[in-house]
Design a protein around this motif. Structure first.
Motif, short mmCIF file in Angstrom:
data_model
loop_
_atom_site.label_atom_id
_atom_site.label_comp_id
_atom_site.label_asym_id
_atom_site.label_seq_id
_atom_site.Cartn_x
_atom_site.Cartn_y
_atom_site.Cartn_z
N PRO A 1 0.42 -1.15 0.04
CA PRO A 1 -0.08 -0.45 0.18
C PRO A 1 0.56 1.41 0.44
N ASP A 2 1.96 1.12 0.75
CA ASP A 2 3.15 1.90 0.61
C ASP A 2 3.64 2.48 -1.10
N ALA A 3 3.43 1.43 -1.22
CA ALA A 3 4.46 1.75 -2.67
C ALA A 3 3.50 1.92 -3.91
N GLU A 4 2.15 0.90 -3.90
CA GLU A 4 1.09 2.22 -4.31
C GLU A 4 0.60 3.65 -3.99
N PHE A 5 0.82 3.53 -2.94
CA PHE A 5 0.51 5.62 -2.47
C PHE A 5 1.51 6.10 -2.88
N ILE A 6 3.21 5.94 -2.69
CA ILE A 6 3.95 6.79 -3.81
C ILE A 6 3.99 6.63 -5.56
N ALA A 7 3.49 5.60 -5.95
CA ALA A 7 3.08 5.56 -6.98
C ALA A 7 1.90 6.48 -8.07
N ALA A 8 0.65 6.84 -7.31
CA ALA A 8 -0.12 7.18 -7.27
C ALA A 8 0.57 8.62 -7.10
N ALA A 9 1.16 9.10 -6.36
CA ALA A 9 1.46 10.50 -6.25
C ALA A 9 2.11 10.82 -7.30
N ARG A 10 2.13 10.37 -8.12
CA ARG A 10 2.94 10.67 -9.73
C ARG A 10 2.00 11.74 -10.55
N THR A 11 0.86 11.12 -10.19
CA THR A 11 -0.28 12.27 -11.26
C THR A 11 -0.83 12.73 -9.99
N ASP A 12 -1.15 12.13 -8.83
CA ASP A 12 -2.10 12.95 -8.33
C ASP A 12 -1.60 13.75 -7.66
N VAL A 13 -0.31 14.69 -7.45
CA VAL A 13 -0.05 16.11 -6.87
C VAL A 13 -0.09 16.61 -7.95
N PRO A 14 0.37 15.99 -8.74
CA PRO A 14 -0.25 17.90 -10.47
C PRO A 14 -1.32 17.94 -10.35
N SER A 15 -2.37 16.92 -9.87
CA SER A 15 -3.90 17.42 -10.68
C SER A 15 -4.16 17.69 -9.03
N LEU A 16 -3.83 17.69 -8.30
CA LEU A 16 -4.20 18.06 -6.85
C LEU A 16 -3.69 19.86 -6.92
N VAL A 17 -2.49 19.89 -6.90
CA VAL A 17 -2.05 21.12 -8.13
C VAL A 17 -2.44 21.84 -8.47
N ALA A 18 -3.25 21.26 -9.35
CA ALA A 18 -4.55 22.29 -10.04
C ALA A 18 -5.12 22.37 -10.28
N GLU A 19 -6.06 21.73 -9.18
CA GLU A 19 -7.15 21.87 -8.30
C GLU A 19 -6.64 22.68 -7.58
N VAL A 20 -6.18 23.37 -6.31
CA VAL A 20 -5.92 23.65 -5.30
C VAL A 20 -5.66 25.52 -6.23
N ARG A 21 -5.23 25.48 -7.49
CA ARG A 21 -5.01 26.10 -7.86
C ARG A 21 -5.83 27.56 -8.10
N ARG A 22 -7.67 26.05 -9.18
CA ARG A 22 -8.94 26.25 -9.54
C ARG A 22 -9.50 27.00 -8.77
N LEU A 23 -10.10 26.36 -7.44
CA LEU A 23 -10.59 26.58 -6.05
C LEU A 23 -10.08 28.53 -5.50
N ARG A 24 -8.26 28.46 -5.60
CA ARG A 24 -8.97 29.91 -5.51
C ARG A 24 -8.44 30.94 -6.03
N ALA A 25 -8.65 30.51 -7.39
CA ALA A 25 -8.46 31.64 -8.48
C ALA A 25 -10.89 32.04 -8.35
N GLU A 26 -11.37 30.54 -8.98
CA GLU A 26 -12.60 30.90 -8.20
C GLU A 26 -12.90 31.48 -7.05
#
Length: 114
Positions: free
Chosen positions: A52-77
């Motif tokens: 489960p830790d390895a799966e979390f690390i692997a998912a972070a590669r795509t999750d982190v950029p998506s989360l950054v984009a969502e935070v920026r979108r929400l801040r703009a909103e």
């Protein structure tokens, strides 16, 4: 590698995004051995003895950029909504002023002074 502890209101999105951009391209996948692999051949990028830790690390590669984009979108909103609230407050003050003026006119009529 340094890690920073920040609270959620102090996120440095530029730094987070820079770290994500600098990392090996993704998406990353996990093997049953707990190693985290990039899409191209080569060495694993990370690993964990607990899958489960390895799966979390692997998912972070795509999750982190998506989360950054969502935070920026929400801040703009949120910024847009704050502007709208400011406009509504101005409208409300103008309406209150109009109501006050009309109330004075009504009182004058009732008292025979208008």
């Amino acid at each position: 590698m340094s890690t920073e502890t920040t609270n959620s209101t102090e996120l440095d999105l530029d730094a987070i995004e820079a770290r994500a951009t600098a990392a090996t391209a993704g998406p990353w996948t996990t093997g049953e051995d707990g190693l985290v692999w990039p899409p191209q051949m080569g060495d694993p990028v990370s690993g964990s003895v607990w899958l489960p830790d390895a799966e979390f690390i692997a998912a972070a590669r795509t999750d982190v950029p998506s989360l950054v984009a969502e935070v920026r979108r929400l801040r703009a909103e949120l910024d847009d909504e704050r502007l709208r609230v400011g406009e509504l407050r101005q409208d409300l003050r103008a309406a209150d002023d109009s109501i006050g003026f009309l109330q004075q006119q009504i009182d004058g009529i009732r008292n025979g002074t208008a």
